[in-house]
Design a protein around this motif. Structure first.
Motif, short mmCIF file in Angstrom:
data_model
loop_
_atom_site.label_atom_id
_atom_site.label_comp_id
_atom_site.label_asym_id
_atom_site.label_seq_id
_atom_site.Cartn_x
_atom_site.Cartn_y
_atom_site.Cartn_z
N ALA A 13 0.84 -1.19 0.00
CA ALA A 13 0.00 0.00 0.00
C ALA A 13 0.88 1.24 0.00
O ALA A 13 1.82 1.35 0.79
N ASN A 14 0.58 2.16 -0.89
CA ASN A 14 1.34 3.40 -0.98
C ASN A 14 0.79 4.39 0.05
O ASN A 14 -0.37 4.77 0.00
N VAL A 15 1.60 4.80 1.01
CA VAL A 15 1.22 5.83 1.98
C VAL A 15 1.99 7.10 1.64
O VAL A 15 3.22 7.14 1.73
N SER A 16 1.27 8.13 1.23
CA SER A 16 1.90 9.35 0.71
C SER A 16 2.90 9.95 1.69
O SER A 16 3.97 10.42 1.30
N PHE A 17 2.57 9.95 2.99
CA PHE A 17 3.46 10.56 3.96
C PHE A 17 4.82 9.86 3.98
O PHE A 17 5.86 10.49 4.10
N CYS A 18 4.80 8.53 3.88
CA CYS A 18 6.05 7.77 3.89
C CYS A 18 6.86 8.00 2.63
O CYS A 18 8.10 8.00 2.66
N GLN A 19 6.18 8.22 1.51
CA GLN A 19 6.89 8.56 0.28
C GLN A 19 7.56 9.92 0.41
O GLN A 19 8.68 10.14 -0.02
N TYR A 20 6.86 10.85 1.05
CA TYR A 20 7.39 12.19 1.27
C TYR A 20 8.65 12.14 2.13
O TYR A 20 9.60 12.87 1.90
N GLU A 21 8.67 11.25 3.12
CA GLU A 21 9.84 11.13 3.99
C GLU A 21 11.02 10.51 3.26
O GLU A 21 12.15 10.93 3.41
N ALA A 22 10.75 9.49 2.43
CA ALA A 22 11.83 8.65 1.91
C ALA A 22 12.64 9.32 0.80
O ALA A 22 13.84 9.53 0.92
N HIS A 23 12.01 9.63 -0.29
CA HIS A 23 12.68 10.26 -1.42
C HIS A 23 11.62 10.61 -2.46
O HIS A 23 10.46 10.21 -2.32
N PRO A 24 11.96 11.36 -3.50
CA PRO A 24 10.98 11.73 -4.52
C PRO A 24 10.43 10.50 -5.24
O PRO A 24 10.97 9.39 -5.10
N PRO A 25 9.37 10.67 -6.03
CA PRO A 25 8.82 9.53 -6.78
C PRO A 25 9.86 8.91 -7.71
O PRO A 25 10.83 9.56 -8.11
N ILE A 26 9.63 7.64 -8.05
CA ILE A 26 10.53 6.95 -8.97
C ILE A 26 10.66 7.74 -10.27
O ILE A 26 9.68 8.15 -10.87
N GLY A 27 11.91 7.97 -10.69
CA GLY A 27 12.16 8.69 -11.93
C GLY A 27 12.46 10.16 -11.74
O GLY A 27 12.84 10.85 -12.69
N GLU A 28 12.28 10.67 -10.50
CA GLU A 28 12.49 12.09 -10.25
C GLU A 28 13.60 12.30 -9.22
O GLU A 28 13.83 11.46 -8.36
N SER A 29 14.26 13.43 -9.29
CA SER A 29 15.24 13.85 -8.29
C SER A 29 14.66 15.00 -7.48
O SER A 29 13.82 15.76 -7.97
N TRP B 30 -3.76 13.58 6.75
CA TRP B 30 -3.89 12.15 6.44
C TRP B 30 -5.23 11.85 5.76
O TRP B 30 -5.29 11.06 4.81
N GLU B 31 -6.28 12.46 6.22
CA GLU B 31 -7.61 12.18 5.66
C GLU B 31 -7.69 12.53 4.18
O GLU B 31 -8.41 11.90 3.42
N ALA B 32 -6.94 13.56 3.78
CA ALA B 32 -6.98 14.00 2.39
C ALA B 32 -6.31 13.01 1.45
O ALA B 32 -6.55 13.04 0.24
N HIS B 33 -5.44 12.14 1.98
CA HIS B 33 -4.66 11.26 1.13
C HIS B 33 -5.03 9.78 1.23
O HIS B 33 -4.70 8.99 0.35
N VAL B 34 -5.68 9.38 2.32
CA VAL B 34 -5.89 7.95 2.56
C VAL B 34 -6.70 7.29 1.45
O VAL B 34 -6.37 6.18 1.02
N ALA B 35 -7.75 7.94 0.96
CA ALA B 35 -8.60 7.31 -0.06
C ALA B 35 -7.81 7.05 -1.34
O ALA B 35 -7.88 5.97 -1.93
N GLU B 36 -7.03 8.04 -1.75
CA GLU B 36 -6.23 7.89 -2.98
C GLU B 36 -5.14 6.85 -2.79
O GLU B 36 -4.88 6.03 -3.68
N ASP B 37 -4.49 6.86 -1.62
CA ASP B 37 -3.40 5.93 -1.36
C ASP B 37 -3.87 4.48 -1.42
O ASP B 37 -3.19 3.60 -1.97
#
Length: 357
Positions: free
Chosen positions: A30-46, A99-106
């Motif tokens: 499951a993609n959790v947007s907050f964890c992506q924000y912490e880790a690094h940019p999306p795949i393919g981006e710097s 969190w509520e704004a992103h959970v449905a999309e994630d």
């Protein structure tokens, strides 16, 4: 046949599964947007992560690497800054995130069977999910303590900080563990179907761990225990993703409460570890032996090697065969070997953890 999720839960709870799980088939990341924000940019981006680290995406390796800031030419912090780390590091605030704004999309990807590439898979597209009931839903919470330390200051200064500034490092690791626990609490609250939390912290290289057992006990153990206990309190599984040969730390890590380890690479003496800790520790990996990288390898030759590894290491239901080798045919060979052993645990001798020597 029981579902993939039910079978994996038996594996994780140290009950021999009905059949050998398939790493790429049975999980639904499951993609959790907050964890992506912490880790690094999306795949393919710097770009920058939530800690202010600049990550450069390398097209050839399909991976992100922490780099000095292109504007300043330096990392967020140097070894000289470690004592005053609070002046240089701003830990993201999970409470400030909507969190509520992103959970449905994630979670839409899990519901619709359209899983996205996430950090856990190292940039490799995972197999699609099906639904919350059929597959085990897992979330990566990004970098652990050592990975975060050396991403902030580079590997050389990060490794030296463990020895030169242990008090400051211990304080930073403790703050980072608190942050991880707060993040996990949010995930459990807003993503109630998640079964497992995965955290990445590579502790070893090809020949040994990056640090001693004493250093691990002094600096890493308090924070790791805090994170593990947080997951247990919330009724969710915790799994450490840690590459390299760090088998000497295994006794201390298991004693601290670690129960699930992925990327259990073949540079470790996995057969011995399974005999000693198979009743307490699950593993994912074990198939990436150096022989598969020899010239002239075919699917048949790789399958013979992988099949022998599975027959040895999967006894007792302690290990899921896997490996991230880039060797051609490797993943195909692993998946075919698992499929050909659908009745592996119907044989009584395969349901028992091998006795210690």
């Amino acid at each position: 046949m029981i579902s993939y999720r039910e079978n994996l839960l038996k594996f994780y709870h140290r009950q021999c599964p009905d059949y050998i799980p398939d790493m790429r088939r049975d999980f639904s990341p499951a993609n959790v947007s907050f964890c992506q924000y912490e880790a690094h940019p999306p795949i393919g981006e710097s770009g920058y992560d939530g800690f202010g680290v600049y990550w450069q995406y390398e097209e050839k390796s399909k991976a992100h690497m922490p780099m000095p800031d292109p504007k300043t030419g330096r990392y967020v912090m140097t070894l000289d800054d470690m004592e005053n780390w609070r002046d240089f590091i701003k830990i993201p605030d999970p409470d400030a995130y909507d969190w509520e704004a992103h959970v449905a999309e994630d979670m839409a990807g899990v519901r619709a069977g359209q899983a996205r590439p996430i950090a856990t898979m190292r940039g490799v597209e995972s197999n699609p999910g099906e639904d919350f009931e059929t597959k085990l839903v897992n979330v990566s919470i990004g970098h652990g303590m050592f990975e975060r330390l050396h991403s902030l200051m580079g590997m050389e200064d990060g490794a030296m900080a463990l020895v030169a500034e242990p008090e400051a490092v211990r304080e930073f690791f403790d703050a980072l563990a608190d942050y991880k626990c707060r993040t996990i609490e949010k995930i459990v609250r807003y993503y109630p179907k998640v079964d497992l939390i995965d955290m990445s912290d590579d502790w070893g290289h090809q020949n040994a761990a990056f640090f001693s057992v004493d250093t691990w006990n002094e600096l890493f153990r308090p924070g790791m225990t805090k994170i593990i206990n947080c997951c247990k309190r919330l009724g969710i599984l915790f799994q450490l993703h840690s590459c390299g040969r760090w088998e000497k730390i295994i006794p201390a890590a298991v004693d601290a409460g670690l129960e699930h380890w992925t990327s259990s690479q073949a540079v470790n003496d996995l057969e011995s570890i399974l005999k000693t800790y198979g009743h307490r520790l699950t593993m994912i990996g074990g198939c990436d032996v150096k022989e598969i990288q020899m010239p002239g390898m075919t699917v048949e030759k790789i399958k013979a090697i992988v099949g022998e590894r599975i027959d040895t290491l999967c006894r007792g239901g302690c290990l899921i065969p896997f490996g991230n080798s880039s060797t051609p045919f490797f993943r195909q060979a692993v998946e075919e070997c698992v499929a050909e052993r659908a009745d592996f645990y119907e044989k009584p001798e395969n349901r028992r953890v091998p006795d210690p020597d």
